[in-house]
Design an enzyme around this catalytic site. Structure first.
Site, PDB file in Angstrom:
ATOM      1  N   ASP A   1      -1.542   5.007  30.423  1.00 43.18           N
ATOM      2  CA  ASP A   1      -0.907   4.857  29.118  1.00 43.18           C
ATOM      3  C   ASP A   1      -1.709   3.936  28.214  1.00 43.18           C
ATOM      4  OD1 ASP A   1       1.239   6.514  29.558  1.00 43.18           O
ATOM      5  OD2 ASP A   1       2.464   4.935  30.453  1.00 43.18           O
TER       6      ASP A   1
ATOM      7  N   LEU B   1       4.337   0.625  31.925  1.00 44.19           N
ATOM      8  CA  LEU B   1       3.348   1.595  31.487  1.00 44.19           C
ATOM      9  C   LEU B   1       2.477   1.993  32.664  1.00 44.19           C
ATOM     10  CD1 LEU B   1       2.218  -0.282  28.247  1.00 44.19           C
ATOM     11  CD2 LEU B   1       4.094   1.346  28.490  1.00 44.19           C
ATOM     12  N   SER B   2       2.164   3.268  32.781  1.00 47.44           N
ATOM     13  CA  SER B   2       1.241   3.708  33.816  1.00 47.44           C
ATOM     14  C   SER B   2      -0.170   3.292  33.433  1.00 47.44           C
ATOM     15  CB  SER B   2       1.306   5.230  33.991  1.00 47.44           C
ATOM     16  OG  SER B   2       0.768   5.877  32.852  1.00 47.44           O
ATOM     17  N   THR B   3      -1.057   3.308  34.397  1.00 47.51           N
ATOM     18  CA  THR B   3      -2.443   2.875  34.130  1.00 47.51           C
ATOM     19  C   THR B   3      -3.128   3.768  33.110  1.00 47.51           C
ATOM     20  OG1 THR B   3      -3.123   4.187  36.044  1.00 47.51           O
ATOM     21  CG2 THR B   3      -2.747   1.838  36.403  1.00 47.51           C
TER      22      THR B   3
END
Length: 305
Positions: free
Chosen positions: A26, A22-24
């Protein structure tokens, strides 16, 4: 990538284990999580790392916990790796350990014949791309020579400090990436044996499993993993000092810990192959001698019955 077969097509997989990167930005309830739950994953490991980094402690821990017959599930291939070569390296390591791999949105599932075929096609494309890149590089060098120009990095030829530093950083990054990619094949054994056992014994056990370590290279690798917070600092603690005659006892204990399924006769055979001479003379190791050393190791707390 060499031709691989599914881990064991005749047996049903044990567990579906999900991995989501997950990106920061998300939210925890990312669509990836919903798709992995819908696919039947019993556990889902979440990585909150930048896509530009391959330093992924959660993935490293997950790879070390997977067991034979498990299925590693991702939503898309790009959630697991940044390049085709890195992806193929990871999948090859899983197959060698009897672990399946499945991508929900891509036609790759190593528990099926169709999925294995797709993997072979992907590997062939990667090999073709490497060959084309090599041809382009060779042609570029020939063209540069024809124009009277020297190929390569001018900064390195002139020994510019900034160029040398840039190359050094690139090599360090490549080294770390290679360690992370291969960690699941050697780090679990190091964790089992250190610091109770010497580096010499750990290297002997790993090399018996098909690796090619030296003590210095292994210690450097573990130090780097500790520095990146991907391994525990305790692994570098000095091992207890014991009498020299305890070498065989510690070696037998290390072999037994690394592969608990070995019989006394199997361990004796391994000692013969390693060129270790029996403690009380004789040409070959006997199961009774191995049992004696294991009993000593048990009394010292090195192994458990």
């Amino acid at each position: 990538m060499e031709k691989q077969q599914a881990a064991n097509p005749s047996s049903a997989p044990k567990r579906l284990i999900g991995y989501a990167r997950l990106s920061t930005a998300d939210h925890v309830d990312d669509a990836q999580m919903d798709e992995l739950r819908a696919a039947g994953c019993e556990r889902i490991f979440q990585e909150h790392e930048s896509g530009a980094s391959r330093t992924r402690p959660v993935l490293t821990r997950l790879l070390g916990e997977l067991a034979t017959g498990d299925v590693l599930v991702v939503v898309r291939l790009d959630r697991l790796a940044q390049s085709v070569s890195h992806l193929l390296h990871l999948i090859k390591g899983l197959l060698e350990r009897g672990v399946y791999f499945r991508s929900i949105c891509d036609p790759i599932d190593t528990s099926t014949s169709e999925g294995m075929f797709s993997l072979q096609v992907l590997a062939a494309v990667a090999q073709l791309e490497r060959a084309l890149n090599a041809e382009r590089t060779k042609a570029g060098i020939e063209q540069a020579k024809a124009r009277g120009r020297m190929p390569g990095n001018p900064g390195l030829r002139e020994r510019r400090p900034e160029a040398i530093m840039a190359v050094s950083k690139a090599r360090e990054k490549l080294y770390l990436n290679e360690l992370i990619s291969s960690a699941q094949t050697w780090l679990p054994t190091v964790r089992q044996l250190r610091p109770a056992h010497s580096w010499d014994n750990v290297v002997s056990v790993l090399n018996r499993q098909g690796h090619d370590w030296t003590v210095e290279r292994l210690r450097r690798a573990v130090r780097r993993m500790v520095r990146e917070k991907l391994a525990e600092p305790e692994l570098l603690t000095r091992s207890p000092r014991r009498a020299p005659e305890d070498h065989l006892m510690k070696l037998v204990a290390a072999i037994a810990i690394a592969d608990p399924g070995l019989s006394l006769r199997d361990i004796a055979g391994q000692l013969d192959q390693m060129g270790e001479r029996p403690a009380h003379g004789g040409r070959k190791w006997q199961p009774s001698s191995v049992r004696h050393l294991l009993d000593q190791a048990h009394r010292l707390g090195l192994v458990r019955h």
